[in-house]
Scaffold this active site. Structure first.
Site, PDB file in Angstrom:
ATOM      1  CB  SER A  59     -98.543 -10.807   7.071  1.00 23.44           C
ATOM      2  OG  SER A  59     -97.141 -10.940   7.154  1.00 23.44           O
ATOM      3  CG  ASP A 115     -96.041 -18.171   5.388  1.00 27.76           C
ATOM      4  OD1 ASP A 115     -95.089 -17.553   4.867  1.00 27.76           O
ATOM      5  OD2 ASP A 115     -97.015 -17.609   5.910  1.00 27.76           O
ATOM      6  CG  HIS A 147     -96.704 -14.712   3.642  1.00 28.21           C
ATOM      7  ND1 HIS A 147     -96.908 -14.958   4.980  1.00 28.21           N
ATOM      8  CD2 HIS A 147     -96.719 -13.374   3.514  1.00 28.21           C
ATOM      9  CE1 HIS A 147     -97.038 -13.806   5.628  1.00 28.21           C
ATOM     10  NE2 HIS A 147     -96.927 -12.831   4.761  1.00 28.21           N
TER      11      HIS A 147
END
Length: 171
Positions: A59, A115, A147
């Site tokens: 991320s 995601d 995610h």
């Protein structure tokens, strides 16, 4: 949402996100990049060859790793970005050193196509920009993954690391 930098938005279409790039936390991103570079320099000062250093993360950490890697003043062993994207994509050329030491450094990107946090389309666009700039950016897609990470992705990261950091002779 604070982290390595403040996230103002990740929602909307890819084109809307690119237009909103001007609202990225540039100062926070560049401050974190300085920190990442200082960590790399500390490893080099401790005797680790820069070509045996891989930057990677998930991320925001992956986004910082990609940005720091392509703009690094030293040659790195690899760059990994999982569920991430290219930061400062509108101005990235301004941040790449003239020597462009990591132009040939393989970049491994892994992303789930479901995601909801960092949209898959943003990863695809990031890879396209990197490839257009001449970088060796590979994007692996994980069907149905949100995610998160999955075993298949972690196996690909392991394979990438083994290829990039072969065992050293003990002689």
């Amino acid at each position: 949402m604070p982290g390595w930098f403040d996230i103002i938005t990740l929602g909307g279409s890819v084109e809307e996100l690119r237009q909103k790039a001007a609202s990225e936390d540039g100062p926070g991103i560049l401050l974190s990049r300085e920190y990442f570079n200082s960590l790399v320099q500390a490893e080099i000062s401790a005797g680790i060859p820069s070509e045996r250093i891989v930057l990677g993360g998930f991320s925001q950490g992956g986004a910082m790793s990609i940005l720091t890697g392509v703009t690094s003043p030293v040659k790195l062993g690899g760059i990994i970005g999982l569920s991430s994207w290219l930061l400062l994509s509108q101005s990235i050329k301004d941040h790449i050193p003239k020597e462009n030491l990591n132009k040939d450094t393989p970049i491994f990107m892994g992303h789930g196509d479901q995601d909801p946090v960092v949209r898959y389309e943003l990863a695809v666009e990031s890879q396209r920009i990197l490839k257009d700039l001449g970088y060796n950016a590979q994007l692996e897609t994980y069907r149905g993954m949100a995610h998160s990470a999955c075993q298949e992705e972690l196996d690909e990261v392991e394979k990438y690391l083994v290829e990039r950091l072969p065992k050293k002779d003990s002689n």
